[in-house]
Motif scaffolding. Structure first.
Motif, PDB file in Angstrom:
ATOM      1  N   ALA A  10      32.428  64.659 -51.829  1.00 12.52           N
ATOM      2  CA  ALA A  10      33.682  64.855 -52.567  1.00 12.52           C
ATOM      3  C   ALA A  10      34.632  63.674 -52.402  1.00 12.52           C
ATOM      4  O   ALA A  10      35.217  63.193 -53.379  1.00 12.52           O
ATOM      5  CB  ALA A  10      34.355  66.148 -52.115  1.00 12.52           C
ATOM      6  N   LEU A  11      34.807  63.181 -51.182  1.00 11.21           N
ATOM      7  CA  LEU A  11      35.737  62.070 -50.970  1.00 11.21           C
ATOM      8  C   LEU A  11      35.281  60.819 -51.705  1.00 11.21           C
ATOM      9  O   LEU A  11      36.099  60.111 -52.315  1.00 11.21           O
ATOM     10  CB  LEU A  11      35.870  61.791 -49.472  1.00 11.21           C
ATOM     11  CG  LEU A  11      36.819  60.655 -49.086  1.00 11.21           C
ATOM     12  CD1 LEU A  11      38.232  60.956 -49.565  1.00 11.21           C
ATOM     13  CD2 LEU A  11      36.807  60.438 -47.573  1.00 11.21           C
ATOM     14  N   ASN A  13      41.530  65.993 -49.765  1.00  8.63           N
ATOM     15  CA  ASN A  13      41.565  67.450 -49.693  1.00  8.63           C
ATOM     16  C   ASN A  13      40.425  68.013 -50.524  1.00  8.63           C
ATOM     17  O   ASN A  13      40.395  67.870 -51.757  1.00  8.63           O
ATOM     18  CB  ASN A  13      42.918  67.967 -50.202  1.00  8.63           C
ATOM     19  CG  ASN A  13      43.038  69.472 -50.067  1.00  8.63           C
ATOM     20  OD1 ASN A  13      42.229  70.120 -49.400  1.00  8.63           O
ATOM     21  ND2 ASN A  13      44.043  70.041 -50.698  1.00  8.63           N
ATOM     22  N   LEU A  14      39.479  68.678 -49.876  1.00  5.97           N
ATOM     23  CA  LEU A  14      38.297  69.182 -50.561  1.00  5.97           C
ATOM     24  C   LEU A  14      38.647  70.242 -51.601  1.00  5.97           C
ATOM     25  O   LEU A  14      38.048  70.297 -52.680  1.00  5.97           O
ATOM     26  CB  LEU A  14      37.314  69.750 -49.531  1.00  5.97           C
ATOM     27  CG  LEU A  14      36.001  70.325 -50.081  1.00  5.97           C
ATOM     28  CD1 LEU A  14      35.219  69.276 -50.845  1.00  5.97           C
ATOM     29  CD2 LEU A  14      35.157  70.898 -48.933  1.00  5.97           C
ATOM     30  N   PHE A  39      29.442  69.061 -52.112  1.00  2.00           N
ATOM     31  CA  PHE A  39      30.896  68.922 -52.110  1.00  2.00           C
ATOM     32  C   PHE A  39      31.399  68.368 -50.771  1.00  2.00           C
ATOM     33  O   PHE A  39      32.278  67.502 -50.735  1.00  2.00           O
ATOM     34  CB  PHE A  39      31.560  70.269 -52.387  1.00  2.00           C
ATOM     35  CG  PHE A  39      31.380  70.764 -53.796  1.00  2.00           C
ATOM     36  CD1 PHE A  39      31.033  69.900 -54.814  1.00  2.00           C
ATOM     37  CD2 PHE A  39      31.556  72.098 -54.103  1.00  2.00           C
ATOM     38  CE1 PHE A  39      30.872  70.342 -56.119  1.00  2.00           C
ATOM     39  CE2 PHE A  39      31.403  72.569 -55.397  1.00  2.00           C
ATOM     40  CZ  PHE A  39      31.058  71.681 -56.415  1.00  2.00           C
ATOM     41  N   ILE A  40      30.851  68.876 -49.688  1.00  2.68           N
ATOM     42  CA  ILE A  40      31.335  68.482 -48.365  1.00  2.68           C
ATOM     43  C   ILE A  40      31.024  67.014 -48.073  1.00  2.68           C
ATOM     44  O   ILE A  40      31.850  66.289 -47.496  1.00  2.68           O
ATOM     45  CB  ILE A  40      30.724  69.396 -47.285  1.00  2.68           C
ATOM     46  CG1 ILE A  40      31.256  70.831 -47.449  1.00  2.68           C
ATOM     47  CG2 ILE A  40      31.043  68.875 -45.881  1.00  2.68           C
ATOM     48  CD1 ILE A  40      30.569  71.840 -46.564  1.00  2.68           C
ATOM     49  N   SER A  80      27.727  73.602 -51.918  1.00  4.30           N
ATOM     50  CA  SER A  80      28.575  73.315 -50.755  1.00  4.30           C
ATOM     51  C   SER A  80      28.199  72.029 -50.034  1.00  4.30           C
ATOM     52  O   SER A  80      29.081  71.209 -49.738  1.00  4.30           O
ATOM     53  CB  SER A  80      28.552  74.497 -49.789  1.00  4.30           C
ATOM     54  OG  SER A  80      29.098  75.647 -50.397  1.00  4.30           O
TER      55      SER A  80
END
Length: 275
Positions: A45-46, A53-54, A41-42, A38
């Motif tokens: 991700a971008l 949009n995750l 990803f947070i 997590s």
């Protein structure tokens, strides 16, 4: 056989329930997912996927293989429905009667149950309900807007909540609404059984084809950044466009399978009538 099947279900269910004891507690901040996946990803991700949009970044990029095989499972469900339910047995034409108030020609499938004398129109009136003009008119107005919204959901899935699964379901629901408000034959005239089969397969081909194109461009399967060599756009946004392509493929398959399921179940595989 029933007893044996029941025992197998009980044993397998017991094993699965016992395995849940090894799961981390619900919402545990020290679970592996919370301490390793997590946060990455947070925060990344971008930058790594180019998708604001995750959820889309996880489903179409980090978990691209999993989502592709989910699409294959949806495709397999549609093929299984056709193989199990579709029948090409021709029914007898039966007898025809003209409905006096509307002039509509009605068909009675079983000639042995044909009404006699004055009772024929009374029986037909009880068997047949005319289409409601208000329902047909409202649905005819709403269906185009539903379909436009479904396309928006598919195309905007990389920026906001949405994507191929949701958009495909909405578009499929619009075609099912057409079949419910009019009849099954009208819906199949808009999108035939053959076209539904092609769209179902096209979704899987489009998804896997984008992955294979990445390989041909000297990258890994579903490495969307390689598409920048053939698509003249900003390289920082190419991964989001690649995810848009696979979402469109998912939308094709989901929409087609939804309609295939309804058509075969509602008509018992005959495609000659609906609910």
């Amino acid at each position: 056989m029933r007893l044996a099947g029941l025992l197998i279900v009980i044993i397998c269910g017991g094993l699965l329930l016992s395995a849940t004891q090894d799961f981390p507690a619900w919402g545990d901040p020290n679970s592996p997912a919370s301490t390793h996946l997590s946060p990455h990803f947070i925060t990344e991700a971008l930058h790594e996927t180019g998708a604001p949009n995750l959820v889309t970044a996880v489903l179409a990029d980090y978990r691209g293989y999993d989502t592709m095989f989910e699409t294959v499972v949806v495709f397999g469900a549609g093929i299984a429905c056709i193989l199990l339910l579709r029948t090409f047995v021709q029914r007898t034409r039966g007898l025809e009667y003209r409905h006096t108030p509307t002039g509509v020609i009605l068909h009675i499938q079983d000639p042995n149950k044909a009404p006699k004398g004055q009772r024929e129109f009374e029986l037909i009136d009880n068997m047949w309900v005319p289409h409601d003009l208000i329902i047909k008119t409202v649905c005819r107005i709403l269906i185009p807007f539903i379909q436009i919204f479904s396309l928006y959901v598919v195309c905007h899935g990389d920026f906001s909540p949405g994507g191929g699964f949701q958009g495909g379901v909405i578009f499929g629901a619009s075609l099912i609404l057409l079949a419910l408000s009019y009849d099954l034959r009208t819906a199949l005239q808009r999108l035939s059984e053959r076209a539904l089969g092609y769209l179902c397969a096209l979704g899987v081909i489009l998804y896997s084809g984008i992955g294979c194109m990445c390989i041909l461009l000297s990258g890994n399967f579903l490495d969307y950044s390689r598409l920048a060599q053939v698509v003249p756009v900003d390289p920082s946004h190419i991964r989001a466009l690649g995810m848009l392509g696979v979402e469109i493929g998912v939308g094709f398959s989901v929409m087609a399978v939804m309609v295939i399921l309804y058509v075969n179940i509602a008509s018992e595989g005959r495609h000659n009538q609906g609910l």
